[in-house]
Design a protein around this motif. Structure first.
Motif, PDB file in Angstrom:
ATOM      1  N   GLY A 154      41.741  -3.485  61.891  1.00  0.00           N
ATOM      2  CA  GLY A 154      42.116  -2.125  61.483  1.00  0.00           C
ATOM      3  C   GLY A 154      43.286  -2.175  60.528  1.00  0.00           C
ATOM      4  O   GLY A 154      44.402  -1.830  60.887  1.00  0.00           O
ATOM      5  N   LYS A 155      43.020  -2.583  59.317  1.00  0.00           N
ATOM      6  CA  LYS A 155      44.120  -2.726  58.339  1.00  0.00           C
ATOM      7  C   LYS A 155      44.574  -1.332  57.914  1.00  0.00           C
ATOM      8  O   LYS A 155      43.753  -0.509  57.483  1.00  0.00           O
ATOM      9  N   THR A 156      45.846  -1.081  57.988  1.00  0.00           N
ATOM     10  CA  THR A 156      46.340   0.242  57.607  1.00  0.00           C
ATOM     11  C   THR A 156      46.586   0.308  56.100  1.00  0.00           C
ATOM     12  O   THR A 156      46.648  -0.734  55.425  1.00  0.00           O
ATOM     13  N   ILE A 157      46.770   1.518  55.608  1.00  0.00           N
ATOM     14  CA  ILE A 157      47.050   1.697  54.174  1.00  0.00           C
ATOM     15  C   ILE A 157      48.298   0.923  53.797  1.00  0.00           C
ATOM     16  O   ILE A 157      48.356   0.242  52.774  1.00  0.00           O
ATOM     17  N   GLN A 158      49.299   1.002  54.663  1.00  0.00           N
ATOM     18  CA  GLN A 158      50.551   0.297  54.367  1.00  0.00           C
ATOM     19  C   GLN A 158      50.328  -1.209  54.307  1.00  0.00           C
ATOM     20  O   GLN A 158      50.845  -1.898  53.424  1.00  0.00           O
ATOM     21  N   GLU A 159      49.532  -1.724  55.246  1.00  0.00           N
ATOM     22  CA  GLU A 159      49.286  -3.169  55.260  1.00  0.00           C
ATOM     23  C   GLU A 159      48.491  -3.618  54.036  1.00  0.00           C
ATOM     24  O   GLU A 159      48.787  -4.653  53.432  1.00  0.00           O
ATOM     25  N   ILE A 160      47.492  -2.811  53.667  1.00  0.00           N
ATOM     26  CA  ILE A 160      46.679  -3.162  52.493  1.00  0.00           C
ATOM     27  C   ILE A 160      47.563  -3.140  51.244  1.00  0.00           C
ATOM     28  O   ILE A 160      47.499  -4.040  50.400  1.00  0.00           O
ATOM     29  N   THR A 161      48.404  -2.129  51.154  1.00  0.00           N
ATOM     30  CA  THR A 161      49.293  -2.012  49.995  1.00  0.00           C
ATOM     31  C   THR A 161      50.202  -3.237  49.903  1.00  0.00           C
ATOM     32  O   THR A 161      50.357  -3.836  48.837  1.00  0.00           O
ATOM     33  N   TYR A 162      50.776  -3.600  51.031  1.00  0.00           N
ATOM     34  CA  TYR A 162      51.678  -4.756  51.037  1.00  0.00           C
ATOM     35  C   TYR A 162      50.933  -6.032  50.627  1.00  0.00           C
ATOM     36  O   TYR A 162      51.409  -6.817  49.800  1.00  0.00           O
ATOM     37  N   ALA A 163      49.733  -6.215  51.187  1.00  0.00           N
ATOM     38  CA  ALA A 163      48.957  -7.423  50.888  1.00  0.00           C
ATOM     39  C   ALA A 163      48.616  -7.492  49.396  1.00  0.00           C
ATOM     40  O   ALA A 163      48.652  -8.567  48.789  1.00  0.00           O
ATOM     41  N   LEU A 164      48.314  -6.341  48.801  1.00  0.00           N
ATOM     42  CA  LEU A 164      48.022  -6.311  47.358  1.00  0.00           C
ATOM     43  C   LEU A 164      49.276  -6.626  46.546  1.00  0.00           C
ATOM     44  O   LEU A 164      49.220  -7.353  45.563  1.00  0.00           O
ATOM     45  N   GLU A 165      50.385  -6.068  46.983  1.00  0.00           N
ATOM     46  CA  GLU A 165      51.638  -6.295  46.251  1.00  0.00           C
ATOM     47  C   GLU A 165      52.004  -7.778  46.211  1.00  0.00           C
ATOM     48  O   GLU A 165      52.427  -8.288  45.193  1.00  0.00           O
ATOM     49  N   VAL A 166      51.828  -8.463  47.347  1.00  0.00           N
ATOM     50  CA  VAL A 166      52.239  -9.881  47.358  1.00  0.00           C
ATOM     51  C   VAL A 166      51.148 -10.787  46.792  1.00  0.00           C
ATOM     52  O   VAL A 166      51.400 -11.954  46.510  1.00  0.00           O
ATOM     53  N   GLY A 167      49.938 -10.250  46.626  1.00  0.00           N
ATOM     54  CA  GLY A 167      48.888 -11.021  45.956  1.00  0.00           C
ATOM     55  C   GLY A 167      48.196 -12.054  46.819  1.00  0.00           C
ATOM     56  O   GLY A 167      48.088 -13.222  46.443  1.00  0.00           O
ATOM     57  N   ILE A 168      47.701 -11.621  47.975  1.00  0.00           N
ATOM     58  CA  ILE A 168      46.992 -12.577  48.846  1.00  0.00           C
ATOM     59  C   ILE A 168      45.660 -12.996  48.222  1.00  0.00           C
ATOM     60  O   ILE A 168      45.153 -12.355  47.311  1.00  0.00           O
TER      61      ILE A 168
END
Ligand code: LLP
Length: 419
Positions: free
Chosen positions: A105-119
């Motif tokens: 259950g990835k949250t919007i905040q988690e997805i945003t963070y993951a995109l920002e750091v470039g996983i």
């Protein structure tokens, strides 16, 4: 090679006596062996050295910075399930481009963070998550590389609470629905279809379920390619079991690798794996002290100072952990005990009807194979402090998590202004 061995009747982690650590940090505590940890990682890595492969250590098994950093130095990537785990992986030196984001259950905040750091990759768990990812990626002007996690409907033959690959599981997308969702993914902005992923469960002790599941997933890769998708990577999850007692002989990483390599030959995919337990499970023990022996008309109890809050696996999964003395007693008398903790719960039982040496109050015991899902699942129920973790390397040991203080425990609570 085994790195928790006895020297003159005293249990050691590598070259350090467990009793010495107990004197220094008190009990209970977790103790890990660097040599075991590194060996397990290398054995897995070497099993795939002749094919392109990325081994993403599943942080949930043990997310201590020192453990992650030891593995990062060996070249490990990370399989994470939350923003907290992404942050822990990055803090320990795992580069973002080796991080795969599983997680139900990835949250919007988690997805945003993951995109920002470039996983490296998002493993998609649902259609709505895919849509949310596309939406957020557009806003951030990033491209998200994805796999859809598919459920191949294979029962791993493991405990129901750690089975994930069957039709009734909350995880993944049913494999029959995957082609349509890939089609949709390909049409969504800022989404790059790159990979397929699956994970069928944990503590799997036979090769057949893997073989069956991976065959289905590989068929899917072929179908997806035929439909015009680019599938460069294949993420086969974690789940390979470990021996918890002497009788179990799960397949070795080499045997597992032989099956995988045979199935994926000529597929032209970089393989990804998410092992957790296999890497860290047998690299750790939980050391505890006997508080008392108690005989009732029905049973004999060994009451120890560790509880289900420190190691929940026996309570939650009826898991077996071998219990060994830290100092081998002189007399070889054995009796049958229930080994229990001090927590106010009937379920606070580590072992029932276990034949053990007749310990005395104050003796130290060790629960073996406690490196995975031990400390990481611990909690403070009954207002018990989180226990220390200690890492040994050769003749040295270091406290890698201090025992929580009572002040820290209580300071987590905040009073409302009316009190
Ligand atoms: N990848 C995914 C998507 C997972 O869900 C898991 C584990 C792993 C990798 C790592 O699996 P491993 O290689 O460690 O088997 N607390 C339970 C185990 C829960 C496993 C959850 N998922 C226990 O103590 O047995």
């Amino acid at each position: 090679m085994e790195h928790f061995t006895y020297a003159q009747g005293n249990l050691q982690a590598e070259d350090v006596s467990i009793a010495t650590i107990a004197e220094s940090v008190g009990t209970p505590f977790y103790c890990y062996s660097t040599a075991t940890l590194v060996r397990h990682f290398r054995v897995f890595k070497e099993a795939f050295q002749d094919v392109p492969a990325l081994i993403c250590y599943a942080l949930k098994a043990n997310s201590n910075q020192a453990i992650i950093k030891t593995l990062a130095k060996e070249g490990a990537g990370a399989d994470v399930v939350s923003e907290g785990e992404i942050r822990r992986a990055l803090a320990a030196g795992i580069p973002a481009n080796k991080i795969v984001f599983s997680g139900m259950g990835k949250t919007i905040q988690e997805i945003t963070y993951a995109l920002e750091v470039g996983i490296l990759q998002f493993n998609i768990e649902s259609e709505s998550e895919l849509e949310a990812l596309s939406h957020i990626a557009q806003r951030k002007n990033k491209t998200a590389e994805i796999a859809i996690r598919v459920t191949p409907d294979v029962d791993g033959g493991t405990h129901a609470k750690i089975t994930t690959g069957t039709k009734i599981s909350k995880f993944g997308i049913d494999i029959s629905q995957a082609p349509a969702l890939y089609q949709k993914a390909a049409s969504l902005p800022n989404i790059a279809v790159k990979s397929v992923s699956c994970h069928i469960g944990s503590q799997i002790t036979a090769l057949e379920p893997f073989q069956k599941a991976f065959s289905r997933v590989i068929d899917l890769v072929k179908d997806l390619r035929a439909a015009g998708h680019t599938i460069e990577r294949l993420d086969l999850g974690g789940g390979l079991g470990i021996p918890y007692d002497g009788d179990q002989t799960p397949p070795t990483p080499a045997e597992y690798a032989a099956v995988v390599k045979n199935l994926t030959r000529n597929l032209g995919c970089t393989l990804m794996f998410e092992p957790g337990r296999l890497i860290v499970g047998n690299a750790g023990i939980l050391v505890s002290r006997v508080i008392s022996l108690k005989k009732t008309p029905a049973r004999e109890f060994l009451v120890v100072d560790a509880g289900m809050n420190d190691l929940v696996r026996p309570t939650l999964y009826d898991a077996f952990h071998e219990i060994v003395p830290v100092k081998i007693p002189k007399a070889d008398t054995r009796r049958t005990f229930d080994v229990v903790g001090p927590v106010c719960e009937t379920g606070d039982v580590f072992a029932r009807d276990r034949v053990l040496p007749v310990f005395e109050t104050g003796d130290l015991i060790a629960f073996r194979s406690a490196g995975a899902y031990g400390a990481s699942m611990s909690n403070t129920y009954n207002s018990r402090q989180l226990v220390p973790e200690v890492l040994v390397k050769g003749g040295e040991f270091s406290v890698i998590r201090e025992r929580q203080t009572y002040e820290q425990l209580i300071a987590q609570d905040k009073l409302p202004n009316w009190l």
